[in-house]
Design an enzyme around this catalytic site. Sequence first.
Site, PDB file in Angstrom:
ATOM      1  N   GLY A 124       5.441   3.447   1.558  1.00  0.00           N
ATOM      2  CA  GLY A 124       6.395   4.485   1.168  1.00  0.00           C
ATOM      3  C   GLY A 124       7.149   4.153  -0.106  1.00  0.00           C
ATOM      4  N   SER A 182       0.833  -1.197   0.000  1.00  0.00           N
ATOM      5  CA  SER A 182       0.000   0.000   0.000  1.00  0.00           C
ATOM      6  C   SER A 182       0.868   1.248   0.000  1.00  0.00           C
ATOM      7  CB  SER A 182      -0.902   0.007   1.229  1.00  0.00           C
ATOM      8  OG  SER A 182      -0.112   0.316   2.361  1.00  0.00           O
ATOM      9  N   LYS A 183       0.206   2.368  -0.205  1.00  0.00           N
ATOM     10  CA  LYS A 183       0.907   3.652  -0.216  1.00  0.00           C
ATOM     11  C   LYS A 183       1.710   3.849   1.062  1.00  0.00           C
ATOM     12  CE  LYS A 183      -1.883   6.505  -3.204  1.00  0.00           C
ATOM     13  NZ  LYS A 183      -3.200   7.084  -3.175  1.00  0.00           N
ATOM     14  N   ARG A 184       1.173   3.331   2.165  1.00  0.00           N
ATOM     15  CA  ARG A 184       1.836   3.529   3.454  1.00  0.00           C
ATOM     16  C   ARG A 184       3.250   2.947   3.489  1.00  0.00           C
ATOM     17  NH1 ARG A 184      -0.364   0.914   7.800  1.00  0.00           N
ATOM     18  NH2 ARG A 184      -1.920   0.056   6.425  1.00  0.00           N
TER      19      ARG A 184
END
Length: 485
Positions: free
Chosen positions: A261, A257-259
Amino acid sequence: MKIRTRFAPSPTGKMHVGNLRSALYEYLIAKHSGGDFIIRIEDTDQERFLEGATEIIFNTLKQAGLEYDEGPGREGKFGPYVQSERKALGIYRKYAEELIKKGEAYYCFCAKTEKRGTDPLENAKDSPIEANVYDKKCLSLTKEAIEKNLAAGIPYVIRQNNPRTGTTTFHDELYGDITVENTELDDMILLKSDGFPTYNFANVVDDHLMEITHVVRGNEYLSSSPKYNRLYEAFGWQVPIYVHLPLITDTEHKKLSKRSGHSSFEDLLGQGFIPEAIVNFIALLGWSPESNQEIFSLTDLVNTFDYKRISKAPSVFDIGKLRWLNGEYIKMMELEKFYQLALPHLKQAIRKPLDLRKIAEMVKTRIELWSDIPALVDFFEELPEYDIAMYTHKKMKTNRDSALAVLEAILPVLAAIDDYSNDTLYEAVIDFVNQNEFKNGYVMWPIRTAVSGKQMTPAGATEIMEILGKEESLKRIRKGIEILA
Ligand code: GLU
């Protein structure tokens, strides 16, 4: 049959690693057999459209080296290649109306809020799947009622008319035959009330019109594919070969996911990864060659890639592996190019007029990322505070006392030299070693510690002194003697 693949991104944001993988595999499948790789922009969802996202897509493809044969800016005979432009030509409406004539689609005037009805005939209440399926209310409208509604300007959508009995089967190259109950097939919307086609519809129409032979995409589309198949059947078109790709997860086995990074190509570039290494890494997210080769140029990939060797198991995105690969690409990089790219990172740590080209050469084989550079070379700028315990090294058989004695004895030797080149310095130190019947490390270790103040350095003692010059080198050795004493 000429292979034609397409990358069909929706311009809704950054280029996710999963999207780039689809693009890469499509490119490789086409190029492996001399086929065409096509880009089609799927911008029919006006709500999700993001300004600038199309540029990101083309920049990414360019940096990744994925040249396309047809697409925006490279018109072929199947254009235009942007769906909003195709919509303006009335392409999708024409095909939606054709389906209505065949009884495979119908006008639906239900407002969005009432579209999920319960079908009394199917007792949908108890089934979570069926509760999500449109109840076909508008299918029973008479011709007159439809015409009246259209004339009155009531907003409508056009829906696919799927059967509610039986099963639908489709084939995926990796997942095999997949069969679903038709009760699960929603009458999906083909044409929205704003006149735009949905992704689902435009994608099928265009894949057909553009003579796409292989459809490669993330497996989130697997569950919709039966509905696409029914569209192909309704039109009497040939179904393309489907290759749905495995999920990409992080090392905790959660969807990337975007989290994390590092879920997009831009994120990775921003962290200093080089495009060739990213492409190599992404190629191995799901695909593996027959040999255990790990370094692949794009040309190697074109020659070797076989989509039959893609695994169904989720692919783990291991940033450590990407770092390693990046380091390998840096090692292979031509020195001058490396120097130019390393320069800003060297300058971040070094402001003194030192020989940055030589320092660059020293670090080239020792970094995985550009951002590793400053911490590796900052001791050139300034001797750090260091712990004298560093002078003790078991294998070199050194300790504080021996280090002090060696530094005191070598200081006049080094002070007598004017030519501070690595060769001259090395020769002098080795002479000293031989005269005293020491081992090299017994002498080199304390010198290197004194001139760098570091446990690990990108080069040996005399190479470091060459960069520092006479004055600074002697100053650091005197400092070593002082703290050891
Ligand atoms: N526009 C879709 C997406 O960006 C394309 C999926 C497909 O390749 O069919 O996810």
